[in-house]
Design an enzyme around this catalytic site. Sequence first.
Site, PDB file in Angstrom:
ATOM      1  N   CYS A 114     -31.443  20.923  -5.042  1.00 54.30           N
ATOM      2  CA  CYS A 114     -32.212  19.846  -4.401  1.00 54.30           C
ATOM      3  C   CYS A 114     -32.859  20.238  -3.074  1.00 54.30           C
ATOM      4  O   CYS A 114     -33.671  19.498  -2.541  1.00 54.30           O
ATOM      5  CB  CYS A 114     -31.329  18.621  -4.183  1.00 54.30           C
ATOM      6  SG  CYS A 114     -30.339  18.239  -5.629  1.00 54.30           S
ATOM      7  N   HIS A 154     -32.090  12.437   2.957  1.00 48.35           N
ATOM      8  CA  HIS A 154     -31.943  12.928   1.580  1.00 48.35           C
ATOM      9  C   HIS A 154     -31.600  11.734   0.690  1.00 48.35           C
ATOM     10  O   HIS A 154     -32.197  11.570  -0.376  1.00 48.35           O
ATOM     11  CB  HIS A 154     -30.863  13.999   1.507  1.00 48.35           C
ATOM     12  CG  HIS A 154     -30.766  14.670   0.169  1.00 48.35           C
ATOM     13  ND1 HIS A 154     -31.833  15.287  -0.441  1.00 48.35           N
ATOM     14  CD2 HIS A 154     -29.723  14.814  -0.690  1.00 48.35           C
ATOM     15  CE1 HIS A 154     -31.450  15.787  -1.610  1.00 48.35           C
ATOM     16  NE2 HIS A 154     -30.177  15.511  -1.789  1.00 48.35           N
ATOM     17  N   HIS A 207     -35.318  10.977  -7.510  1.00 46.42           N
ATOM     18  CA  HIS A 207     -34.887  12.263  -6.980  1.00 46.42           C
ATOM     19  C   HIS A 207     -35.560  13.354  -7.799  1.00 46.42           C
ATOM     20  O   HIS A 207     -35.213  13.573  -8.965  1.00 46.42           O
ATOM     21  CB  HIS A 207     -33.364  12.375  -7.083  1.00 46.42           C
ATOM     22  CG  HIS A 207     -32.802  13.577  -6.401  1.00 46.42           C
ATOM     23  ND1 HIS A 207     -33.564  14.561  -5.814  1.00 46.42           N
ATOM     24  CD2 HIS A 207     -31.511  13.971  -6.197  1.00 46.42           C
ATOM     25  CE1 HIS A 207     -32.810  15.482  -5.283  1.00 46.42           C
ATOM     26  NE2 HIS A 207     -31.550  15.163  -5.497  1.00 46.42           N
TER      27      HIS A 207
END
Lengths: 345, 83, 398
Positions: free
Chosen positions: C159, C292, C327
């Site tokens: 990520c 995040h 995401h």
Amino acid sequence: MKFFINGVGLISPQQNTFDETFLNNISGIENKYYQNKELNYKDYLDPLVYRRLSRLIKTNLVSAKMCLKDSLINNPDAIIVGTGLGCIEDTENFLIGMLENNEALLSPTQFMQSTHNTISSQIAILLKCHGYNNTFTHRSFSFEHALLDGCLLLKENRHFNILIGGTDEITEKLYTIIGNIGLTKNNNRYKQIAPGEGSIFFLLSNNQSIKSNAVVRGISTYHKLKGDNLIVESFILEALEQAKINNSEIDLMICGNTGTPRFDKIYSSIADKIFPGATIIPYKYLCGDYFTASAFALALAINIIKYQRIPDGLGSFANNKIINNIIIYNHDKEIDSSLIIVGKC
Amino acid sequence: MEKLIEDLKKEIVNKLRLENIQWDDIVTDDPLFVEGLGLDSIDALELMLILEKKYGIKINSIEDGKKVLYSIKTIAEFITANK
Amino acid sequence: MQRVFITGVGMISSIGRNVNETFSSLKALNSGISELTLLETIHKNLILAAEIKLTDEELFQLAGIKPQKGFTRTTLLGIIAAKEAVQCSRLNDISNRRVGLISATSVGGMDKTEKVYFNLLNGKSDFIYASTHDCADSTIKIAEVLKIRGHISTTSTACSASANSIMVGMRMVQNGLLDKVIVGGTDSLTKFTLNGFNSLMILSKEKCKPFDDQRDGISLGEGAGYLVLESEEVVLKEMKNILCELKGYGNACDAYHQTATSPEGDGPYLAMNNALLSSNLSNKDIDYINAHGTGTTNNDLSECKAMERLFDCKIPPFSSTKGYTGHCLGASGAIEAVISSLAITNKIIFPNLNFKHKMSEVDFSPTLELKGNVEIKNVLSNSFGFGGNNTTLILSRC
């Protein structure tokens, strides 16, 4: 550029001991592809720690530990890994499980370990290393770019000891697919060095120590776009200039020959044109052909410089001549070309 | 129940690759997580997978999982109750 | 060290085919998370995702490429966003050897691999997709389409992958190896990742609720984001139009667990702190945090703990924009850097969607409403990846 290699950890299809006997007895290929010499993980890792880890990750944890032990460093400031295909075994297992079981009953462990950065992060978890951590995944540049990134960190003066690794693995299924697309000996299109694997780590540092083996003097990569002409000669001369080294100062060329005449001829052509006095040693027949095989080549180069001898059977070298500088040159079908220049400390 | 408990212990040692542990060393009532065997969240998920694959019982959330997977005893009781 | 400036941005996601559409969606609070209609999966009616409602054929058109075999969805998304960034920056010398490309991905060409894997294994067909599986494929294809001849590379750290590609590009410019660099990342939705996160039981059953006390996981998304970075010297010489400055970065490893962040957020704290140090800023200088904020119980709590530690409990306005874009895994760092640049240039803070309940463990909540006319000098953007690969970027107004 001048950065010290203060330690090496090596697990490859050759002996894992990295000393003056390295490659005195060369292991040939035993199977269809080159596989790492197995080791007893229990000797290096706590069974509770490594129980769920795949072979690739375990191998890299051990190789990293070997490297740190060799360099007398307990904790590096940064960890950077180059891997072309990452954790193939876990990827295959999860993918096949998903396809065969209609997306049910899937193991989270396999998914979790399929990401490319698992190697660098598992090493960090093992060492409790909170420093810089990165993973490069660009085919035959993966290791070179990890090494370059390490050199940049050292240049920026925020880090002093960097653990840098190059690793890839071969599995039966991957070998089958490589064969199916016509890239192995079984297919008559190519007579090639078989696929291989390796897990090799280096400790790169700003500081010379009693463990310093060699220095990295230059790293260069070049990707040729479709339709462009290959300009390898100028690429190599540019790299030498940047490293502030004359072509006559190169004593040895370690080359990524793959046994395909069409692609191998450039190595001898460059040797003739630019490095006429240098001895040439191919390396992929020792470790197999894989994206990060240049890490093996670097280990070989360092061993040669450290012990000032070429292992028996690899090639001849004039007695008493000092081996000062080695250039490692590899290309992938003339599209991706890479160089690493290493020298005596 | 005894057979089920023995099977579960063997399954855990095998599937979670607890190499240095013998199945009959596992204490039935002891917690599996944090203390006792010291398993972690990924082990929990793998155990839930075993329950689904081998015993056909699906646990739908980690919260539910925490209760069921407390010890070998609680797992055995859960399986018996849900057969 | 030379300063590094952002002169172009490009982005495609479920909330827009380009930066303008993205900006409109952000202002209108339109989320891209909805039911899956394109991805063929058994979980189709069970979870929501931020899917780009464009078929591969439509993506070919947007990318300006003739439909052909050998292009994965990940690659097409990357080409579209990279092209936009380059056009936006008016790069007129893209084929100069001092112009590079550092891209990132986590899934690579898996969108095709998972469809043809057994054909590859059985030697039947689709061999071209054996060479599109790896992470470098999309990078190389972007370089080919845009004719980039300088240094090209690929990072893959889950990520945080594209936050790291941005950081690597920035450092190459700072260290004089490149004058200009296109940086970013791309990831498409795949059954592989969907099932992977499902096996970890961290997929939300609804739209993700970052920082909400009742959050239950992530909503996956797909997309690509790219930025053009240029050195101070070049920008002055060519009198380039600057969007904002890439001021600094921090990269640190949590070193705790493969899929969970340490409870006190050690890695996140170090990444953010390193970013401040590298930018010569103090915690008081941050006007907005693009968090995040994935919506997992673990990440959001750890991130809050890390923010508490870094900001002495005086947390600046923060939000996760994953309620909009989902995401996007490896692409998320770059996508959120583009969104952060929009915040700076438009003086807007984008709210944290789907939030109803404050987390019981902390005393603060994210920004819940669109805030315009805000002086935003410095934005801190977080990307925290599996395995504890944590990277923070700081973007600043010029």
